[in-house]
Design a protein around this motif. Sequence first.
Motif, PDB file in Angstrom:
ATOM      1  N   GLU A  86      -3.415   2.753  12.532  1.00 46.26           N
ATOM      2  CA  GLU A  86      -4.395   3.506  13.307  1.00 46.26           C
ATOM      3  C   GLU A  86      -5.792   2.893  13.210  1.00 46.26           C
ATOM      4  O   GLU A  86      -6.602   3.051  14.115  1.00 46.26           O
ATOM      5  CB  GLU A  86      -4.459   4.974  12.822  1.00 46.26           C
ATOM      6  CG  GLU A  86      -3.259   5.769  13.275  1.00 46.26           C
ATOM      7  CD  GLU A  86      -3.263   7.209  12.804  1.00 46.26           C
ATOM      8  OE1 GLU A  86      -4.070   7.544  11.903  1.00 46.26           O
ATOM      9  OE2 GLU A  86      -2.458   7.990  13.300  1.00 46.26           O
ATOM     10  N   SER A  87      -6.072   2.198  12.115  1.00 40.77           N
ATOM     11  CA  SER A  87      -7.441   1.663  11.947  1.00 40.77           C
ATOM     12  C   SER A  87      -7.580   0.272  12.526  1.00 40.77           C
ATOM     13  O   SER A  87      -6.711  -0.384  12.892  1.00 40.77           O
ATOM     14  CB  SER A  87      -7.815   1.648  10.478  1.00 40.77           C
ATOM     15  OG  SER A  87      -6.905   0.860   9.726  1.00 40.77           O
ATOM     16  N   LEU A 109       0.839  -1.202   0.000  1.00 37.66           N
ATOM     17  CA  LEU A 109       0.000   0.000   0.000  1.00 37.66           C
ATOM     18  C   LEU A 109       0.872   1.250   0.000  1.00 37.66           C
ATOM     19  O   LEU A 109       0.567   2.234  -0.674  1.00 37.66           O
ATOM     20  CB  LEU A 109      -0.938   0.010   1.210  1.00 37.66           C
ATOM     21  CG  LEU A 109      -2.080  -1.002   1.189  1.00 37.66           C
ATOM     22  CD1 LEU A 109      -2.790  -1.022   2.546  1.00 37.66           C
ATOM     23  CD2 LEU A 109      -3.061  -0.695   0.069  1.00 37.66           C
ATOM     24  N   CYS A 110       1.953   1.211   0.745  1.00 39.48           N
ATOM     25  CA  CYS A 110       2.859   2.358   0.834  1.00 39.48           C
ATOM     26  C   CYS A 110       3.532   2.612  -0.516  1.00 39.48           C
ATOM     27  O   CYS A 110       3.616   3.754  -0.961  1.00 39.48           O
ATOM     28  CB  CYS A 110       3.909   2.109   1.906  1.00 39.48           C
ATOM     29  SG  CYS A 110       4.942   3.543   2.260  1.00 39.48           S
ATOM     30  N   HIS A 111       3.990   1.569  -1.166  1.00 40.64           N
ATOM     31  CA  HIS A 111       4.656   1.717  -2.460  1.00 40.64           C
ATOM     32  C   HIS A 111       3.702   2.247  -3.528  1.00 40.64           C
ATOM     33  O   HIS A 111       4.109   2.949  -4.443  1.00 40.64           O
ATOM     34  CB  HIS A 111       5.277   0.394  -2.925  1.00 40.64           C
ATOM     35  CG  HIS A 111       6.433  -0.053  -2.089  1.00 40.64           C
ATOM     36  ND1 HIS A 111       7.563   0.691  -1.893  1.00 40.64           N
ATOM     37  CD2 HIS A 111       6.620  -1.206  -1.382  1.00 40.64           C
ATOM     38  CE1 HIS A 111       8.405   0.037  -1.118  1.00 40.64           C
ATOM     39  NE2 HIS A 111       7.856  -1.121  -0.781  1.00 40.64           N
ATOM     40  N   GLY A 112       2.425   1.913  -3.391  1.00 43.08           N
ATOM     41  CA  GLY A 112       1.451   2.327  -4.391  1.00 43.08           C
ATOM     42  C   GLY A 112       0.782   3.661  -4.082  1.00 43.08           C
ATOM     43  O   GLY A 112      -0.063   4.121  -4.841  1.00 43.08           O
ATOM     44  N   SER A 113       1.154   4.293  -2.993  1.00 41.89           N
ATOM     45  CA  SER A 113       0.497   5.533  -2.578  1.00 41.89           C
ATOM     46  C   SER A 113       1.411   6.723  -2.782  1.00 41.89           C
ATOM     47  O   SER A 113       2.616   6.647  -2.573  1.00 41.89           O
ATOM     48  CB  SER A 113       0.114   5.441  -1.097  1.00 41.89           C
ATOM     49  OG  SER A 113      -0.396   6.668  -0.652  1.00 41.89           O
ATOM     50  N   PRO A 149       0.200   5.130   4.219  1.00 45.90           N
ATOM     51  CA  PRO A 149      -0.690   3.989   4.431  1.00 45.90           C
ATOM     52  C   PRO A 149      -0.289   3.099   5.607  1.00 45.90           C
ATOM     53  O   PRO A 149      -1.142   2.471   6.223  1.00 45.90           O
ATOM     54  CB  PRO A 149      -0.594   3.215   3.113  1.00 45.90           C
ATOM     55  CG  PRO A 149      -0.125   4.209   2.123  1.00 45.90           C
ATOM     56  CD  PRO A 149       0.735   5.180   2.878  1.00 45.90           C
ATOM     57  N   ILE A 150       0.993   3.080   5.949  1.00 46.16           N
ATOM     58  CA  ILE A 150       1.429   2.245   7.072  1.00 46.16           C
ATOM     59  C   ILE A 150       0.860   2.821   8.367  1.00 46.16           C
ATOM     60  O   ILE A 150       0.240   2.113   9.167  1.00 46.16           O
ATOM     61  CB  ILE A 150       2.956   2.122   7.113  1.00 46.16           C
ATOM     62  CG1 ILE A 150       3.447   1.337   5.884  1.00 46.16           C
ATOM     63  CG2 ILE A 150       3.399   1.419   8.415  1.00 46.16           C
ATOM     64  CD1 ILE A 150       4.949   1.278   5.731  1.00 46.16           C
ATOM     65  N   ILE A 151       1.060   4.138   8.568  1.00 46.12           N
ATOM     66  CA  ILE A 151       0.527   4.793   9.781  1.00 46.12           C
ATOM     67  C   ILE A 151      -0.996   4.696   9.794  1.00 46.12           C
ATOM     68  O   ILE A 151      -1.584   4.343  10.828  1.00 46.12           O
ATOM     69  CB  ILE A 151       0.971   6.276   9.851  1.00 46.12           C
ATOM     70  CG1 ILE A 151       2.496   6.382   9.973  1.00 46.12           C
ATOM     71  CG2 ILE A 151       0.264   7.003  10.994  1.00 46.12           C
ATOM     72  CD1 ILE A 151       3.062   5.839  11.268  1.00 46.12           C
TER      73      ILE A 151
END
Length: 130
Positions: free
Chosen positions: A129-130, A114-118, A123-125
């Motif tokens: 959090e969710s 998700l981080c690489h695609g954002s 997205p990691i944080i």
Amino acid sequence: MAGLSIGETAQRTGLSADTLRYYEKIGLLPRVARDPGGRRRYDERDLSRLRFIQRAQRCNFSLKEIGQLLKLRSAADASRPQVQRLTERKLAEVKAQMADLDHLQRELELLLNLCHGSEEGCPIIEGLES
């Protein structure tokens, strides 16, 4: 008096002197022989017991479980069912830990993907959090 000093024993086993004293204190090692000056002198039986403890630790047995194994060690034939049950429980624990680690690996890989695609935010944080 023959035997190895605590320093020599520590060097041979890779254990610290503090660990050797602790094992004696909690009963994993019987009281170690002392020289006239009160210094510990370890013999071959002590080294064998320490190797047993180390191998059991590599199998993920706790010190409490190792204490049980050491008690059962002297009557190996009679205690075989008890040793088997203890080992079966340990295997089940290891399998559960492996499943947890597998789940954790997949979760971390997902967060990284998700981080690489954002291009915005983190997205990691956000995922943590969710």
